[in-house]
Design a protein around this motif. Structure first.
Motif: not given
Length: 124
Positions: A49-63
């Motif tokens: 997973a990752h998260i943007s600098r301000g915390g407003t955008t996140t993204y996850y692996a499908d698993s």
């Protein structure tokens, strides 16, 4: 320069939860995209997973989508990974990483700083 220290790993039964923390040194934490990766024995390091600098955008692996949540507290220079409904396949060493660029990337090679890792073991 950023130093990262993970904590919160351990042994948990399948279906259980853990929360990982990653504390960063320095006063520029909020300028980094933060990511979590994991590596199981004999396997390549994989994006979680990752998260943007301000915390407003996140993204996850499908698993892990729907089970894991990444968050950050820039005032505390800390990024978290809440892991619920854990499975034996989640067993790995978990690493946090910091990336200086603007791109929200899933490639480990794009991250500039890494922690030492924390072991997560999920028993069946």
């Amino acid at each position: 320069q950023v130093q990262l220290v993970e904590s919160g790993g351990g042994l948990v039964q399948a279906g259980g939860s853990l929360r990982l923390s990653c504390a960063a040194s320095g006063r520029t934490f909020s300028t980094y995209t933060m990511g979590w990766f994991r590596q199981a024995p004999g396997q390549e390091r994989e994006f979680v997973a990752h998260i943007s600098r301000g915390g407003t955008t996140t993204y996850y692996a499908d698993s892990v989508k729907g089970r894991f949540t990444i968050s950050r507290d820039n005032a505390k220079n800390t990024v978290y990974l809440q892991m619920n409904s854990l499975k034996p396949d989640d067993t790995a060493v978990y690493y946090c990483a910091a990336e200086r660029g603007l791109a929200l990337t899933t490639a480990a090679r794009d991250y500039d700083y890494w922690g030492q890792g924390t072991q997560v073991t999920v028993s069946s």
